[in-house]
Design a protein around this motif. Structure first.
Motif, PDB file in Angstrom:
ATOM      1  N   TRP A 160     -37.009 -23.005 -23.861  1.00  0.00           N
ATOM      2  CA  TRP A 160     -35.401 -23.045 -24.404  1.00  0.00           C
ATOM      3  C   TRP A 160     -35.360 -23.838 -25.711  1.00  0.00           C
ATOM      4  O   TRP A 160     -34.515 -23.611 -26.348  1.00  0.00           O
TER       5      TRP A 160
ATOM      6  N   THR B 289     -36.093 -22.121 -28.519  1.00  0.00           N
ATOM      7  CA  THR B 289     -35.453 -20.762 -29.035  1.00  0.00           C
ATOM      8  C   THR B 289     -33.908 -21.055 -29.007  1.00  0.00           C
ATOM      9  O   THR B 289     -33.238 -20.877 -29.958  1.00  0.00           O
TER      10      THR B 289
ATOM     11  N   ARG C  84     -26.966 -17.323 -29.175  1.00  0.00           N
ATOM     12  CA  ARG C  84     -27.793 -17.142 -28.061  1.00  0.00           C
ATOM     13  C   ARG C  84     -26.678 -17.472 -26.865  1.00  0.00           C
ATOM     14  O   ARG C  84     -26.558 -16.836 -25.869  1.00  0.00           O
TER      15      ARG C  84
ATOM     16  N   ASP D 280     -36.526 -10.138 -29.818  1.00  0.00           N
ATOM     17  CA  ASP D 280     -35.427 -10.801 -29.278  1.00  0.00           C
ATOM     18  C   ASP D 280     -34.189 -10.075 -28.488  1.00  0.00           C
ATOM     19  O   ASP D 280     -34.182  -8.966 -29.101  1.00  0.00           O
TER      20      ASP D 280
ATOM     21  N   GLN E  67     -41.653 -12.145 -22.575  1.00  0.00           N
ATOM     22  CA  GLN E  67     -41.282 -13.493 -22.809  1.00  0.00           C
ATOM     23  C   GLN E  67     -39.686 -13.614 -23.060  1.00  0.00           C
ATOM     24  O   GLN E  67     -38.941 -14.408 -22.189  1.00  0.00           O
ATOM     25  N   LYS E  68     -39.048 -12.828 -23.964  1.00  0.00           N
ATOM     26  CA  LYS E  68     -37.619 -12.993 -24.410  1.00  0.00           C
ATOM     27  C   LYS E  68     -36.855 -12.561 -23.010  1.00  0.00           C
ATOM     28  O   LYS E  68     -35.659 -13.173 -22.578  1.00  0.00           O
TER      29      LYS E  68
ATOM     30  N   GLU F  49     -36.942 -15.133 -20.360  1.00  0.00           N
ATOM     31  CA  GLU F  49     -36.012 -16.450 -20.923  1.00  0.00           C
ATOM     32  C   GLU F  49     -34.379 -16.103 -20.614  1.00  0.00           C
ATOM     33  O   GLU F  49     -33.700 -16.793 -20.089  1.00  0.00           O
TER      34      GLU F  49
END
Length: 281
Positions: A66, A69, A80, A149, A189-190, A193
């Protein structure tokens, strides 16, 4: 309930909560086998405390990722965070509407209705597990991974899907949100997360709700709400610690299977476990 019961439930919760197999379904089934009422305020409070342990496991596990990103710069952080908060608001609004719909359509608008009353319905739980399993399997097969993303429309859709997980124990929150991300073409992965960022935001609200429910349920019981809560707190903290430790192990397992194309295996497990729930019911 003794410490051994809490330890068993904590380990089950820690392993299952962060895997897309519905921890609630596993914990509720274990509670029934042990002779406890899953819809009782003290049991739902314990379940929420176990969720707290896994929430801290999520924070510890994803913190480094985190930072790269969500906290890379001010602009990215605002964008985000807005996506996470927007998805959470959508979850809350749709979740309340869904709860109201269930109350008035299936329970005749009963004034004493609580969504926790659904938690003891094994057939409903098995159906939700099967639906979650099918969703995971299909998302694994249709995983395109083209979108690097999260974007605004994706965040809104994932938030809406997360709302379905609130009333239906067995419909895995992580399984549904990650699978939806994969359907939308978000990288594995995104999607992972974002799913667990939503969990960190949602869990405190659930904790407060169940805490208030416990106090309200015990308020009329000889004024012993404070004492009842105090007697539950220390055992629940014990359970929270073990759910935290086992949650870290579960996250490593989840990431490995997701990144190496074994996501569908969780779906197969959900389908098998739904049959087990029906059999035991």
């Amino acid at each position: 309930m003794n410490l051994l019961h809490i330890f068993i439930l904590a380990v089950i919760q820690g392993l299952a909560e962060l895997l897309p197999v519905s921890s609630s379904a596993h914990v509720i089934l274990a509670e029934k086998i042990m002779g406890f009422d899953p819809s009782a305020p003290d049991m739902t409070f314990l379940l929420v405390m176990l969720h707290t342990g896994t929430m801290f496991a999520v924070i510890v596990y994803f913190w480094q990722s985190w930072k790269k990103t969500y906290f890379s710069n001010g602009q990215d952080f605002k964008r985000r965070c807005f996506y996470v908060l927007l998805a959470t608001v959508i979850t809350g609004v749709l979740g309340l509407l869904l709860q109201s719909l269930i109350k008035h359509v299936f329970f005749g608008g009963a004034s004493n209705f609580e969504i926790e009353h659904l938690f003891s319905n094994s057939k409903l739980m098995a159906t939700a597990l099967a639906a979650s399993g099918i969703l995971i399997i299909f998302s694994s097969r249709l995983d395109r991974g083209q979108q690097a993303d999260i974007r605004l429309p994706s965040a809104m859709i994932i938030g809406a899907v997360q709302a379905l997980c609130l009333p239906f124990r067995g419909f895995s929150r992580s399984g549904a949100t990650i699978s939806t991300g994969l359907f939308l073409g978000i990288s594995r992965q995104k999607a992972e997360e974002f799913s667990f960022a939503l969990a960190v935001v949602l869990t405190p609200a659930v904790i407060i709700k169940e805490l208030l429910r416990l106090v309200h349920a015990q308020h009329a019981s000889a004024g012993a709400s404070h004492l009842a809560l105090g007697s539950l707190l220390l055992p629940s903290l014990f359970g929270m610690l073990f759910s935290f430790l086992t949650g870290l192990l579960a996250l490593k397992w989840l990431s490995a299977w997701l990144e190496h194309g074994r996501w569908y295996l969780f779906g197969i497990y959900c389908l098998v476990f739904s049959g087990v729930v029906l059999l035991l019911a």
